[in-house]
Scaffold this active site. Structure first.
Site, PDB file in Angstrom:
ATOM      1  N   ASN A 403       0.829  -1.199   0.000  1.00  0.00           N
ATOM      2  CA  ASN A 403       0.000   0.000   0.000  1.00  0.00           C
ATOM      3  C   ASN A 403       0.866   1.253   0.000  1.00  0.00           C
ATOM      4  O   ASN A 403       1.033   1.890  -1.037  1.00  0.00           O
ATOM      5  CB  ASN A 403      -0.951  -0.027   1.200  1.00  0.00           C
ATOM      6  CG  ASN A 403      -1.964   1.094   1.170  1.00  0.00           C
ATOM      7  OD1 ASN A 403      -1.861   2.021   0.391  1.00  0.00           O
ATOM      8  ND2 ASN A 403      -2.967   1.017   2.033  1.00  0.00           N
ATOM      9  N   ASP A 404       1.467   1.583   1.135  1.00  0.00           N
ATOM     10  CA  ASP A 404       2.221   2.836   1.225  1.00  0.00           C
ATOM     11  C   ASP A 404       3.379   2.898   0.226  1.00  0.00           C
ATOM     12  O   ASP A 404       3.711   3.970  -0.267  1.00  0.00           O
ATOM     13  CB  ASP A 404       2.763   3.018   2.652  1.00  0.00           C
ATOM     14  CG  ASP A 404       1.633   3.167   3.660  1.00  0.00           C
ATOM     15  OD1 ASP A 404       0.565   3.687   3.274  1.00  0.00           O
ATOM     16  OD2 ASP A 404       1.810   2.753   4.819  1.00  0.00           O
ATOM     17  N   VAL A 405       3.968   1.758  -0.088  1.00  0.00           N
ATOM     18  CA  VAL A 405       5.149   1.767  -0.963  1.00  0.00           C
ATOM     19  C   VAL A 405       4.787   2.003  -2.426  1.00  0.00           C
ATOM     20  O   VAL A 405       5.665   2.118  -3.275  1.00  0.00           O
ATOM     21  CB  VAL A 405       5.983   0.469  -0.841  1.00  0.00           C
ATOM     22  CG1 VAL A 405       6.499   0.315   0.577  1.00  0.00           C
ATOM     23  CG2 VAL A 405       5.197  -0.749  -1.273  1.00  0.00           C
TER      24      VAL A 405
END
Lengths: 477, 97
Positions: A403-405
């Site tokens: 997700n964040d990456v």
């Protein structure tokens, strides 16, 4: 030169200090130190990596055998019992640990290494207590502090990774001031001991403070920061072994510990850089991420759902596919079905590569090990820098459990809490398919505009179930 | 202790620097085996534990500490190298077609 002089020089070279080692032990230790450096050097290439393990094993075996011949070792019964017991536990851990559990196993082994150093420090303190110099006491205190705090810290980390302890950060009011007080008290105790080593009663208090500090240091750290923490504990474990080398005056220990210490340091730097955070921020910055934008504003009416059938069509008609595995894939244990999907697509002439963010998985490099276990050849695994330029030419990106990456906000929105964090530029690809259970945020706690992009489709499902279904759909075509 | 300290600090700094240079070149693909391997290597601390556990005339408490330390370090000596090799064995190149 007179032969007598030569003998004196030779003796001085082989006996570096008064209670010196026999010359043959010195030579074997020197060779062992060389083999350890070679061992790490050979790890830099896949071809020589296993040779590196052999080199390390030989150096280690030689050093242990040489040590057993030292004159100061006079009784062997307990040594053999301890050696066999330790080796048995080591074999069980090495053989039985599933690859998904390697992070916990690593944390446990840091705990073992640190405890060994700590206990030796304690033994040294009590065996020389009556005639300890101020300086020697300081070194023993450094060894004990590092050893005991790494011991409990690693146990907590292992518990969190094994999920016997809550993985969420455990935070409370005045946590950092309290931690600081514990640390300051430990230092004060160490100073007291250094001034007056005969104060035997202070030492157990010092140990208790070090043990407590290790626990307090790790409980506020959440699951997402585990890769950094494991790397940091790796460094501490190495430093405690090196400190033990200072205490027992053995250069081989100093070298072995320094190698692990600098390796752990490099790894934690890489992890921090990959999350665009500092050590201080990882260790002490448990502040909740402020809401950058409400998820409703970002997602409203712009999320497009897809089905496994549709994804199967995309994948088989693509020329180039990149799979982005994330932490979620490891949690869902989807690495083997991902390997199956890889084989299936390759057999149909699709070029499949993997893009691996440095913090994917639960420790540095963990995702690579999981994918290698699923028989995905390592020349298909790519690091971020290597593959980021190529996303423009990719037909389909399959994001599984990350997700964040892959959050483009890190690149484009300077106000985002993750601004500046290096990400995989998956949004540049023609089509992005994200496999995810729901729109819930990742560790950073922020919405991901990628999911609302025109070229992004969401497949709401468990990572393993979704991949299995895609495989079935491809086979049914 | 003063003289040996200076040379020990030298050795520590050089080894840390050497470690930094060598480890920097390890591919991120192998970072997990790297951690397992360095952990095995630093288990050379077993050598220090052995000298305490084997001191025949030592106090029971000291020998007990040494014996436990030896067992702990031996877990890493044996387990560390074995699991490193187990992981490295799994990294394969594309099988020839």
């Amino acid at each position: 030169m007179h032969w007598g002089n030569f003998a004196i020089i030779a003796k001085a070279a082989f006996y570096p200090h008064a209670a010196g080692l026999p010359w043959y032990v010195t030579i074997i230790y020197l060779a062992a130190a060389g083999s350890f450096v070679l061992s790490l050097k050979w790890l830099s290439s896949h071809k020589t990596a296993r040779l590196g393990v052999k080199a390390g094993e030989i150096g280690m075996a030689a050093a242990i055998i040489a040590t057993l011949f030292l004159p100061e070792i006079r009784q062997y019964n307990w040594i053999f019992i301890a050696g066999i017991a330790g080796a048995a536990v080591g074999i069980l851990l090495a053989v039985l640990t599933p690859m998904t559990a390697v992070p916990q196993q690593t944390a446990l082994s840091h705990a073992f290494g640190a405890l060994a150093a700590a206990l030796v420090g304690t033994a040294e303190f009590y065996s020389h207590q009556s005639h300890l110099t101020h300086f020697h006491t300081v070194v023993i205190c450094v060894e004990s502090l590092l050893g005991y705090l790494t011991f409990t810290g690693s146990l907590i980390a292992a518990g969190k990774l094994q999920e016997v302890l809550p993985t969420r950060p455990i935070v409370f009011k005045f946590q950092n001031p309290l931690n600081f007080i514990i640390f300051a008290l430990a230092i004060a105790a160490a100073v007291w001991l250094a001034i007056d080593p005969a104060q035997g009663i202070v030492y157990p208090v010092f140990i208790a403070l070090a043990l407590l500090f290790g626990v307090m240091l790790i409980i506020p750290i959440g699951g997402g920061d585990m890769p950094t923490v494991i790397a940091l504990l790796n460094s501490y474990a190495g430093l405690s072994a090196a400190a033990m080398g200072f205490v027992v005056n053995n250069k081989l220990l100093i070298i072995g510990g320094a190698l692990e210490g600098s390796s752990g340091f490099i790894l934690s730097m890489i992890m921090c850089k990959a999350m665009n955070r500092s050590f201080i921020n990882v260790l002490f910055g448990q502040a909740q991420a402020e809401k950058a934008a409400s998820s409703d504003d970002v997602y409203a009416g712009r999320i497009k759902n897809t089905t496994a059938e549709e994804v199967a069509d995309f994948l088989t008609s693509a020329r180039r596919v990149v799979i982005v595995p994330g932490y979620g894939l490891a949690v869902a244990q989807a690495q083997h079905v991902t390997g199956e999907l890889f084989e299936l697509l390759e057999s149909r002439g699709v070029d499949v590569q993997f893009a691996i963010h440095p913090v994917a998985g639960r420790m540095p490099g963990h995702m690579n090990v999981l994918l290698a276990e699923a028989d995905i050849p390592y020349d298909h695994l790519h690091e971020m820098e290597e593959i980021n330029e190529q996303f423009g030419e990719v037909d389909v990106v399959l994001v599984n459990g990350a997700n964040d990456v892959v959050n483009p906000d890190a690149r484009e929105n300077p106000n985002s809490p993750i601004a500046g964090m290096p990400i995989l530029n998956v949004d540049k690809a023609r089509t992005v398919v994200v496999i995810k259970r729901s729109l819930s945020p990742g560790f950073a706690g922020i919405p991901n505009p990628l999911f609302a992009c025109d070229n992004c489709l969401m497949l709401f499902s468990d990572g393993k179930a979704a991949t299995t279904e895609i495989i079935q759909q491809i086979k049914a075509q | 202790m003063g003289e040996s300290l200076t040379s020990n600090v030298f050795v520590f700094l050089l080894a840390a620097f050497l470690g930094y240079e060598v480890v920097r070149r390890v591919s991120p693909q192998l970072h997990t085996p790297l951690m397992a391997l360095t952990n095995a290597i630093s288990a050379i601390s077993v050598v220090g534990a052995l000298t305490i556990a084997g001191a025949g005339d030592g106090h029971t408490l000291l020998i007990t500490l040494g014996v436990i330390a030896t067992a702990c370090a031996m877990v890493n000596v044996v387990g560390g190298f074995m699991i490193t090799d187990r992981m490295l064995k799994m990294f394969k190149k594309r099988k020839g077609k």
